[in-house]
Design an enzyme around this catalytic site. Structure first.
Site, short mmCIF file in Angstrom:
data_model
loop_
_atom_site.label_atom_id
_atom_site.label_comp_id
_atom_site.label_asym_id
_atom_site.label_seq_id
_atom_site.Cartn_x
_atom_site.Cartn_y
_atom_site.Cartn_z
N LYS A 26 0.83 -1.20 0.00
CA LYS A 26 0.00 0.00 0.00
C LYS A 26 0.87 1.26 0.00
CE LYS A 26 -3.77 -0.63 2.40
NZ LYS A 26 -4.40 -0.91 3.70
N ARG A 96 -3.29 3.02 8.53
CA ARG A 96 -3.58 1.87 7.67
C ARG A 96 -2.41 0.89 7.69
NH1 ARG A 96 -4.70 4.64 1.95
NH2 ARG A 96 -5.98 2.77 1.63
N GLY A 105 -6.46 -10.32 7.99
CA GLY A 105 -5.99 -10.78 9.30
C GLY A 105 -5.20 -9.70 9.99
N MET A 107 -4.57 -5.66 11.16
CA MET A 107 -5.44 -4.68 11.80
C MET A 107 -6.27 -3.92 10.78
SD MET A 107 -4.65 -1.25 13.91
CE MET A 107 -4.89 -0.29 12.42
N ARG A 351 -3.54 -1.32 -6.60
CA ARG A 351 -2.78 -2.57 -6.57
C ARG A 351 -3.22 -3.42 -7.76
NH1 ARG A 351 -5.86 -4.91 -1.25
NH2 ARG A 351 -7.90 -4.35 -2.00
N HIS A 467 -9.33 -44.92 -8.61
CA HIS A 467 -9.51 -45.27 -10.02
C HIS A 467 -10.41 -44.25 -10.71
CE1 HIS A 467 -11.50 -47.40 -13.40
NE2 HIS A 467 -10.27 -47.86 -13.60
N ARG A 629 2.31 -48.41 -26.82
CA ARG A 629 2.93 -49.28 -25.82
C ARG A 629 2.34 -50.68 -25.93
NH1 ARG A 629 2.11 -48.00 -19.58
NH2 ARG A 629 0.10 -48.91 -20.04
N SER A 776 10.63 -42.97 -22.89
CA SER A 776 9.51 -42.18 -22.38
C SER A 776 9.44 -42.45 -20.88
CB SER A 776 8.21 -42.61 -23.06
OG SER A 776 7.14 -41.91 -22.49
N THR A 779 6.41 -41.78 -15.28
CA THR A 779 6.66 -41.30 -13.91
C THR A 779 5.60 -41.75 -12.91
OG1 THR A 779 5.70 -39.20 -14.60
CG2 THR A 779 8.09 -39.34 -14.50
N ASN A 780 4.48 -42.34 -13.39
CA ASN A 780 3.52 -42.84 -12.39
C ASN A 780 4.13 -44.01 -11.63
OD1 ASN A 780 1.83 -40.98 -13.44
ND2 ASN A 780 0.25 -42.41 -14.11
N CYS A 843 5.46 -39.44 -20.02
CA CYS A 843 4.05 -39.76 -20.26
C CYS A 843 3.28 -40.03 -18.97
CB CYS A 843 3.93 -40.94 -21.20
SG CYS A 843 4.67 -42.45 -20.56
N TYR A 863 9.67 -33.79 -25.41
CA TYR A 863 8.23 -33.54 -25.33
C TYR A 863 7.67 -33.99 -23.99
CZ TYR A 863 7.48 -38.55 -26.10
OH TYR A 863 7.48 -39.91 -25.96
P1 ADP Z 1 -7.80 -2.28 3.47
O1 ADP Z 1 -6.40 -2.70 3.33
O2 ADP Z 1 -8.60 -3.18 4.34
O3 ADP Z 1 -8.45 -2.00 2.16
P2 ADP Z 1 -7.41 0.53 3.78
O4 ADP Z 1 -6.26 1.03 4.54
O5 ADP Z 1 -7.30 0.57 2.31
O6 ADP Z 1 -7.78 -0.90 4.29
O7 ADP Z 1 -8.66 1.38 4.22
C1 ADP Z 1 -9.96 1.01 3.95
C2 ADP Z 1 -10.75 2.20 3.47
O8 ADP Z 1 -10.65 3.27 4.38
C3 ADP Z 1 -10.25 2.78 2.17
O9 ADP Z 1 -10.77 2.10 1.07
C4 ADP Z 1 -10.81 4.17 2.23
O10 ADP Z 1 -12.16 4.17 1.80
C5 ADP Z 1 -10.76 4.49 3.70
N1 ADP Z 1 -9.59 5.32 3.96
C6 ADP Z 1 -8.36 4.94 4.33
N2 ADP Z 1 -7.56 6.00 4.47
C7 ADP Z 1 -8.31 7.09 4.20
C8 ADP Z 1 -8.05 8.49 4.15
N3 ADP Z 1 -6.85 8.98 4.43
N4 ADP Z 1 -9.07 9.29 3.82
C9 ADP Z 1 -10.28 8.79 3.54
N5 ADP Z 1 -10.59 7.51 3.56
C10 ADP Z 1 -9.61 6.65 3.88
MG MG Z 2 -7.88 -0.78 0.85
#
Ligand code: ADP
Ligand code: MG
Ligand code: MG
Length: 895
Positions: A26, A96, A105, A107, A351, A467, A629, A776, A779-780, A843, A863
């Site tokens: 990010k 973020r 998973g 925060m 991304r 099978h 074969r 040939s 490999t099985n 094969c 091949y």
């Molecule tokens: P995730 O990785 O779960 O997508 P993000 O860090 O991208 O989490 O944040 C989720 C959402 O929070 C973003 O899609 C956006 O809508 C909002 N967000 C994050 N940072 C900002 C910001 N600086 N201003 C406004 N909205 C934000």
């Molecule tokens: Mg996001």
């Protein structure tokens, strides 16, 4: 002094896209968007090295981190004209997380950080009261949840109750004073739950959030995710602190998510959703129904709510331009997050977008045609295994699914038809032009004809290498196996599943991609082999070195192989030809005859049938190489089993059933794996090899004349361990060729080679190559006899294998370079040392496994040969192997 903090914003940034290891995905991409001049709210990234430091130093930060964060905050204040913690014009931020690879998973994001009882009033004075207090209550709720660990539901319930008290239903019904009331109640929840008030100091809020991000790297969810995806804990996460922009200031503000192209179809059109007057995850949270971004999508969806294109044309136009800039720059489809604050567009994330196999194909081909990437790169971007999704009919994703049982996804694709419980019924009903699903407890070689006839297969017992599974994959038939919830009652002609009883003739659908059995006929989508698929395949063919052949023996399989682009047959197993109903009696007569004369009489019946098999095959293959074969399995596999069968054979042979039984006992095989089978059959029954060789030569001569091209069959001797065995069979073949030449006046052309499927054969390869014109790799069997799983996996797998009753021969296990792979390498080297340019192929089922194909390319095989339906996968994998060998990087993108 190490640099822990990298600033970005306003067309400048200290980071770049290629610094994702240090800045996380990010953060690196936010920096890159700044370099591209896109509107990104200013902020900074705390590096993954801080995370590393934090865990190596008892969860403490580097001493100079605080100063660097302070400096970065000052820079943000300068850029925005606001102050962090200021009473007037407060600077609010989001915190973020951001690992190298996107990682659920971690925060959750905290928005609106920096608000407190003072700054909320300043914000209210700046903008409006409703917006200010709505933002504040969101902050308390998020911070309470993700940083302080207060149960989210407490806030939600409180809000519902608050609305009910005032007779409101929607959040939008609440005004500024209402939200101020909610804020007080939320603060009270925190105080009650934690025995301390909600933190008012923005610095404390900030460090609390930063600490929560780093701590979340080691929470259970994140650890489990990393383990499942093989991500090292040492990578660490970065933290992004970014100026808030507000999508919730009213009707001219909005927030949304988008893909630069359609992630499920690949269509070149912006695809996504937005909400007016909303913030953060509202769009995906499903509280309100989002609107379409483009007019085209709105019309297609039949929505009466305005698109972004119509509602905010200027912001949309700028967004569409940014999509183009980002695609051009990253040279791939992007997944974006954005916010519009009072008509002004802000980019919050980009991304590489995940996509379906179908979409990946279209996007790669389109981008190559647009000149964004070259053809080799397009070839590298497609996951070969993912093609499997496209090569079979699939269930319409919008169709309703009436699930009755779940088993293993043994062979992909979907099929529907009438339930049948036996091979005979399968054949009888399909002859009437109806479609069937063969339902068995498990299948055996005698079910082959029924499996051929059926659209799909469902078994209640057996694993991925049962099978049913192996044969179905070979045939390209959808198969669900080991569906334990299915009870088959052969006698009663019914099955029970999901608490319901189904009689033969009732319609079911099997989805071999998901491993599900469904009641009724479910809507299907046909596979698409034209358009982008064939274009990409052409490009792959231009890039690869190795040839791709198919394992096929029936005309239907050979035809399918050609359709899928096979350049020959790498393995035609002749025993399958012996099992067919009109032949099995003659085969049994031959085996059970107690004299050579008796055997020759039975073989004379088989010769024309074998010859016509090969004629058909050669005609379909039109001069392409065909490896045949000779008979391989121990003869007892062909023996009659039931009383009726024994009676039938006895009658045909004119002997008593008792006599037959004696002979059967004598043929009992003590070691079916390595005993009296393969080339060793020819020691006791040379006539079989002679008959087969004759059938091959006569067919080749006949078809050569017809198509005006000399067919040069490759005759493969199975299960050779040492050279004299091969020589013995080769002698029979050569002698037969001389006979045929005398009779026909035409000298047959052919090659004799062997399957390397025993470790001993790999060791003897140098000697064997004196007689063999090709190898040939089977490999099985080689996998079974080498116990072919990697050393690392052995410890984990042995338990699983024995439990499943499967000896370590899982065709889904990639060739292990230290075991089977070492033998293949050694045999190739020894073979080439004796006979430069000896033809080398594979094969076994590994011939269709992309990672194994890469190994084959490195080893210099000529091949690979795989089941017809895997031919496109092998063509693509072979191309990627060749490109990687030339130094191209691997591609990405498929979901
Ligand atoms: P995730 O990785 O779960 O997508 P993000 O860090 O991208 O989490 O944040 C989720 C959402 O929070 C973003 O899609 C956006 O809508 C909002 N967000 C994050 N940072 C900002 C910001 N600086 N201003 C406004 N909205 C934000
Ligand atoms: Mg996001
Ligand atoms: Mg999220």
């Amino acid at each position: 002094m190490p640099k822990w903090v990298y600033g970005f914003g306003d067309g400048r940034a200290e980071g770049r896209a290629d610094m994702r290891n240090l800045l996380g995905g990010k953060g690196a991409n936010l920096a890159e968007m700044c370099h591209l001049g896109l509107p990104v709210p200013p902020g900074f990234t705390i590096t993954t090295e801080v995370c590393d430091y934090y865990y190596k130093n008892d969860r403490r930060y580097p001493s100079d981190l605080e100063d660097q964060v302070e400096a970065a905050l000052d820079e943000m204040a300068r850029a925005t004209g606001r102050g962090f913690g200021a009473r007037r014009q407060p600077l609010l931020v989001s915190v973020r997380s951001g690992a190298r690879a996107s990682m659920p998973g971690m925060m959750d994001t905290v928005l609106n950080l920096g608000l407190n009882d003072d700054s909320v009033e300043a914000l209210a004075a700046d903008a409006d009261r409703r917006f200010a207090f709505d933002s504040y209550r969101r902050f308390i709720q998020m911070y309470g949840d993700v940083v302080l660990g207060v149960d989210q539901h407490l806030f939600e319930e409180q809000l519902d109750e608050f609305k009910a008290r005032r007779g409101h239903t929607l959040d939008t019904d609440l005004d500024g004073d209402n939200w101020a009331g909610v804020v007080e109640e939320f603060k009270a929840i925190i105080e009650r739950e934690l025995d301390s008030p909600f933190p008012q100091d923005p610095k404390r809020q900030l460090w609390g959030s930063i600490g929560a991000v780093f701590a979340s790297w080691m929470n259970q969810r994140a650890i489990t995710y990393r383990r499942l995806h093989n991500l090292p804990a040492s990578w660490g996460t970065a933290v992004n602190v970014q100026t808030m922009v507000f999508g919730n200031t009213g009707e001219t503000s909005a927030t949304g998510v988008a893909f630069t192209r359609n992630p499920s179809t690949g269509e070149k059109a912006i695809y996504g959703e937005f909400l007016v007057n909303a913030q953060g995850e509202d769009v995906v949270a499903g509280i309100r129904t989002p609107q379409d971004l483009t007019e085209a999508a709105r019309r297609a969806n039949g929505s009466d709510r305005p698109s972004l294109e119509a509602a905010m044309p200027d912001a949309f136009a700028e967004f569409a331009r940014n999509c183009e800039i980002l695609e051009k720059h990253y040279r791939d489809m992007q997944d974006l997050e954005f916010t519009i604050e009072r008509g002004k567009l802000w980019m919050l994330q980009t991304r590489t977008g995940k996509r379906t196999a179908k979409s990946a194909l279209k996007i790669a081909v389109d981008m190559a045609n647009e000149g964004l990437i070259d053809r080799d790169e397009a070839v590298l971007r497609i996951d070969p295994a993912g093609l499997d999704q496209l090569l079979h009919p699939t269930i319409d994703p919008n169709a309703e699914r009436d699930l009755i049982a779940t088993g293993l996804p043994a062979s992909p694709g979907a099929a529907c038809g009438e339930i049948v419980f036996s091979s005979d019924a399968a054949e009888a009903i399909t002859q009437k032009g109806r479609k069937v699903i063969l339902v068995r407890v498990e299948t055996s070689p005698e079910d082959i004809s029924g499996m051929h006839a059926a659209e799909g297969i469902l078994t209640s017992r057996g694993g991925m290498t049962s099978h049913a599974a192996v044969v179905a994959r070979g045939m390209g038939k959808p198969c669900v196996c080991g569906a334990g919830g299915v009870r088959v009652d052969y006698q009663g002609g019914t099955m029970t599943a999901g608490g319901r009883t189904f009689a033969a003739g009732e319609i079911i659908t099997v989805d071999g991609t998901t491993g599900e059995a469904l009641a009724g006929a479910v809507d299907m989508r046909p596979p698409e082999l034209s358009g982008e698929f064939s274009r990409l395949m052409q490009w792959a063919d231009a890039a690869r070195r190795m040839k791709v052949r198919a394992n096929a023996e029936t005309p239907a399989d050979a035809q399918a192989a050609r359709t899928f682009g096979a350049e020959g047959i790498g393995l035609c197993r002749t025993e399958h030809m012996f099992f067919e109903e009109d032949r099995i009696v003659a085969v049994r007569e031959m085996i059970l005859a107690d004299s050579e004369a008796g055997r020759r009489a039975a073989l004379a019946k088989l010769l024309p049938m074998q010859r016509s098999d090969f004629i058909e095959l050669f005609e379909i293959m039109k001069g392409l190489p065909v490896t045949i074969r000779l008979l391989d399995p121990p003869l007892h596999e062909f023996l009659p089993k039931t009383v009726d069968e024994i009676g039938e054979v006895a009658k045909a042979m004119g002997v008593k059933p008792e006599k037959l039984r004696e002979r059967m006992l004598a043929l009992h095989e003590f070691n079916p794996m390595l005993g009296h089978r393969g080339c060793r059959l020819a020691v006791s029954y040379p006539e079989i090899a002679e008959m087969q060789a004759r059938a091959i030569f006569e067919a080749a001569i006949e078809v050569s004349a017809r198509i005006g091209q000399t067919i040069v069959p490759e005759i493969m001797v199975p299960l050779v361990a040492v050279k004299p065995e091969l020589d013995l069979v080769k002698g029979l073949i050569d002698a037969t060729a001389v006979e045929v030449a005398e009779e026909k006046g035409i000298k047959p052309r052919y090659q004799v080679g062997t399957m390397i499927e025993l470790p001993r054969a790999a060791i003897e390869a140098g000697k064997i190559a004196e007689s063999a014109e090709f190898f040939s790799f089977g490999t099985n069997d080689l996998t079974q006899t080498t116990f072919g799983i990697s050393r690392d996996d052995a410890a984990n797998f042995i338990g699983a294998y024995t439990e499943r009753g499967v000896f370590a021969n899982d065709p889904f296990v990639t060739i292990d370079r230290d075991g089977v792979g070492a033998l293949v390498r050694m045999a190739s080297e020894r073979g080439r040392a004796t006979r430069a340019g000896i033809k080398l192929g594979i094969c076994g089922e590994h011939g269709g496994d992309p990672a194994s194909i890469e190994f084959c390319d490195e080893t210099g095989l000529d091949y690979v040969s795989c089941s017809p339906f895997r031919v496109p996968i092998a063509r693509l994998a072979a191309a990627q192997a060749a490109l990687k060998a030339k130094g191209h990087e691997g591609g990405s993108g498929t979901a």
